[in-house]
Design a protein around this motif. Sequence first.
Motif, short mmCIF file in Angstrom:
data_model
loop_
_atom_site.label_atom_id
_atom_site.label_comp_id
_atom_site.label_asym_id
_atom_site.label_seq_id
_atom_site.Cartn_x
_atom_site.Cartn_y
_atom_site.Cartn_z
N UNK A 1 -3.51 -6.37 -21.91
CA UNK A 1 -4.55 -5.72 -21.12
C UNK A 1 -5.40 -6.76 -20.38
N UNK A 2 -5.94 -6.34 -19.23
CA UNK A 2 -6.93 -7.18 -18.55
C UNK A 2 -8.25 -7.08 -19.32
N UNK A 3 -9.22 -7.92 -18.99
CA UNK A 3 -10.51 -7.92 -19.69
C UNK A 3 -11.20 -6.56 -19.59
N UNK A 4 -11.16 -5.95 -18.40
CA UNK A 4 -11.83 -4.66 -18.22
C UNK A 4 -11.08 -3.55 -18.96
N UNK B 1 -12.04 -3.78 -22.62
CA UNK B 1 -13.37 -3.24 -22.92
C UNK B 1 -13.38 -1.72 -22.89
N UNK B 2 -12.65 -1.14 -21.95
CA UNK B 2 -12.58 0.32 -21.87
C UNK B 2 -11.87 0.88 -23.09
N UNK B 3 -10.76 0.28 -23.49
CA UNK B 3 -10.04 0.76 -24.66
C UNK B 3 -10.88 0.58 -25.92
N UNK B 4 -11.60 -0.55 -26.02
CA UNK B 4 -12.45 -0.78 -27.18
C UNK B 4 -13.52 0.32 -27.29
N UNK B 5 -14.12 0.69 -26.17
CA UNK B 5 -15.14 1.74 -26.18
C UNK B 5 -14.54 3.07 -26.63
N UNK B 6 -13.34 3.39 -26.13
CA UNK B 6 -12.68 4.63 -26.55
C UNK B 6 -12.34 4.60 -28.04
#
Length: 236
Positions: A163-166, A169-174
């Motif tokens: 994954x890219x950095x963004x 972060x999106x997956x971590x939030x989910x």
Amino acid sequence: MELTRADGSPLRVLVVDDEVNIAELVAMALRYEGFEVQAAHSGTKAVAAAKEMAPDAVVLDIMLPDIDGLEVLRRMRTTDPHLPVVFLTARDAVEDRIAGLTAGGDDYVTKPFSLEELVARLRGLLRRAGAQAAAESTVLTVGDLTLDEDSHEVHRGGDEITLTATEFELLRFLMRNPRRVLSKAQILDRVWNYDFGGQANVVELYISYLRKKVDAGRQPMIHTMRGAGYVLKPVP
């Protein structure tokens, strides 16, 4: 201690007492301190509420009309084995009973109690629990999907996902909020750090990127809730 979860939302506390006025008083005091609070007035309702809200801690009266407080806790801990609890006990509780209650690192206050003392005990318990959890693991797991917050490695069903950095972060939030519908505004605020203002398309774009990597060729975990947002669910 900052009263927030990893995603910035308030810590959730379930208050359980069959005396409605006590439960409401405690709930009001905890909301004032920044907690998100739900109250239940019986053991059965408390167990159901815990499943629904996934609390970070419970304030639990030992003497309940339907199920003993210890049995309520046992049932809650089948879902969350380390759920922190502050017990509310009567002054005539025997000392060895209190010792048994607190053997797992939990705390208690005796009735009548001061709200200040209860809040202080709860804060201390959450601080200890948070420090222990942080020391134990940095790996998030939802179904067959894992995300290592330290190494930034992501796997689904044993397959590595780059994954890219963004995207990370999106997956971590989910993954920090499984089964919880997250609005585009919430995602923008937590992942991109700015308020919602006509930028919904960037969320849609990155959700589509994630789907291609996380869900491609598999049963989907990322779901769109039309008009509400997105939710990550483990595959049944």
